[in-house]
Design an enzyme around this catalytic site. Structure first.
Site, PDB file in Angstrom:
ATOM      1  CE1 TYR A  68     -16.341  -6.367   6.683  1.00 56.09           C
ATOM      2  CE2 TYR A  68     -17.371  -8.017   5.102  1.00 56.09           C
ATOM      3  CZ  TYR A  68     -16.054  -7.332   5.782  1.00 56.09           C
ATOM      4  OH  TYR A  68     -15.084  -8.010   5.286  1.00 56.09           O
ATOM      5  CG  PHE A 223      -6.465  -3.474   2.141  1.00 58.66           C
ATOM      6  CD1 PHE A 223      -7.820  -2.924   1.806  1.00 58.66           C
ATOM      7  CD2 PHE A 223      -6.103  -3.508   3.476  1.00 58.66           C
ATOM      8  CE1 PHE A 223      -8.536  -2.118   2.926  1.00 58.66           C
ATOM      9  CE2 PHE A 223      -6.664  -2.828   4.323  1.00 58.66           C
ATOM     10  CZ  PHE A 223      -7.846  -2.078   4.002  1.00 58.66           C
ATOM     11  N   PRO A 224      -6.870  -6.332  -1.902  1.00 58.33           N
ATOM     12  CG  PRO A 224      -8.325  -7.183  -3.755  1.00 58.33           C
ATOM     13  CD  PRO A 224      -7.912  -6.583  -2.223  1.00 58.33           C
ATOM     14  CG  LEU A 225      -6.936  -4.144  -6.876  1.00 56.52           C
ATOM     15  CD1 LEU A 225      -8.030  -3.322  -7.361  1.00 56.52           C
ATOM     16  CD2 LEU A 225      -5.744  -4.673  -7.781  1.00 56.52           C
ATOM     17  N   GLY A 226      -3.689  -3.138  -2.815  1.00 58.23           N
ATOM     18  CA  GLY A 226      -3.232  -2.128  -1.974  1.00 58.23           C
ATOM     19  C   GLY A 226      -4.256  -1.423  -1.281  1.00 58.23           C
ATOM     20  N   GLY A 227      -3.834  -0.259  -0.969  1.00 64.77           N
ATOM     21  CA  GLY A 227      -4.781   0.332   0.004  1.00 64.77           C
ATOM     22  C   GLY A 227      -5.023   1.848  -0.247  1.00 64.77           C
ATOM     23  CG  PHE A 230      -4.807   1.787   6.336  1.00 63.73           C
ATOM     24  CD1 PHE A 230      -4.963   1.714   7.715  1.00 63.73           C
ATOM     25  CD2 PHE A 230      -5.233   0.514   5.826  1.00 63.73           C
ATOM     26  CE1 PHE A 230      -5.607   0.916   8.407  1.00 63.73           C
ATOM     27  CE2 PHE A 230      -6.366  -0.200   6.404  1.00 63.73           C
ATOM     28  CZ  PHE A 230      -6.471  -0.094   7.718  1.00 63.73           C
TER      29      PHE A 230
END
Length: 312
Positions: A68, A223-227, A230
């Site tokens: 990171y 990615f707890p809210l989607g992405g 990508f």
């Protein structure tokens, strides 16, 4: 050098989201993911203050990695987190930073690379023991596909991780980017957590989540809210049902997406990341959101789409 944390301290602030067991400890269900600290590379004071604010608000689980910001996140944590804070810092190996490359990281899957990754994390964090280290693979979800000598058998990797645990360099072993069969194989080695891409709109791993709950393994979705990294990966905040629930509760769609995860399974631990203090407060407030039966039914009815997206 000291360990990064020591259990037994008395908490002075309520832990956001309540608590759940993790690797022999009890931690806040809403933690902090350090990936976004690299956005504050030019403002070290703000980065330090952000981490300190999270800790003051009761966060005692912080997720990081040497890759990171090519060590920057670890350096900030080393300075911001003191031994008296009783914060559980979790890191990961299996990739290295790739500054200036078309993709900001590259896989580092060979056993000797995993060991080098642990040593790098120990050095930049300034500790001699990391409570949990995740092995980042690419068996499941979005990410880089392994090729050539980066195609490594899980058993060989677990043998190296177990050896480092026996040596006291790491505590619990976590897995990231893994499938159901891989976790089944790994359970006898003792697995503390699984980190996979998972959200309301990408629920490929429902069977794996149930296995983890049954085995007492923490589920730590990324990615707890989607992405938005990508192309083609769906976003939780685009869903009409999510927006409707958010409006009815007077909160944001992002908060609803995170709250659904906390309600969905008791072993879920969230690590939302941000470089913005106001966003940090919004994430921590998710623990105070109650979703009633009607809201949960509406959210559960949202279609799940695949998260199998590749960078390669």
């Amino acid at each position: 050098m000291p360990s990064i944390s020591s259990p037994g301290e008395t908490d002075t602030a309520p832990r956001p989201g309540g608590t759940a067991p993790f690797a022999g400890r009890t931690v806040s269900r809403i933690g902090y993911g350090a990936l976004q600290l690299d956005r504050l590379r030019g403002d070290r004071a703000t980065a330090l203050a952000l981490v300190r604010r999270a800790i003051e608000r009761g966060v005692d689980h912080i997720d990081t990695a040497q890759f990171y910001g090519d060590g920057y996140a670890n350096e900030i944590l080393r300075e911001a987190v003191g031994p008296g804070d009783d914060v559980m810092i979790v890191s990961k190996v299996g990739a290295t930073a790739n500054p200036g490359g078309p993709i900001p990281l590259r896989l580092a899957q060979r056993p000797e690379e995993l060991r080098a990754g642990v040593e790098d994390n120990l050095a930049t964090l300034g500790v001699d023991h990391i409570p949990v280290v995740n092995l980042r693979r690419s068996d499941s979800g979005p990410g880089l596909p392994p090729e050539g000598d980066q195609v490594v058998d899980l058993d060989d990797q677990l043998a190296e991780m177990t050896a480092m645990r026996d040596e006291g360099k790491i505590g619990g072993i976590g897995l990231s980017g893994v499938g159901l069969d891989g976790v089944r194989r790994a359970v006898p080695a003792g697995i503390a957590c699984v980190q996979n891409a998972y959200s309301l709109v990408c629920r490929d791993d429902e069977d794996l989540l149930r296995l983890c709950a049954a085995e007492g393994i923490a589920w730590v979705p990324f990615f707890p809210l989607g992405g938005n990294v990508f192309p083609g990966m769906p976003k939780v905040t685009d869903e009409p049902a999510v927006r409707a629930v958010a409006e009815s509760l007077g909160v944001t769609p992002s908060q609803v997406g995170l709250a659904w995860l906390l309600h969905h399974a008791p072993n879920v631990l969230l690590i939302p990341g941000t470089g913005d203090p106001a966003h940090l407060e919004a994430n921590l407030a998710v623990g105070d959101i109650t979703l009633d039966a009607a809201a949960l039914a509406a959210l559960d009815a949202v279609e799940s789409r695949s998260n199998q997206v590749s960078l390669g």
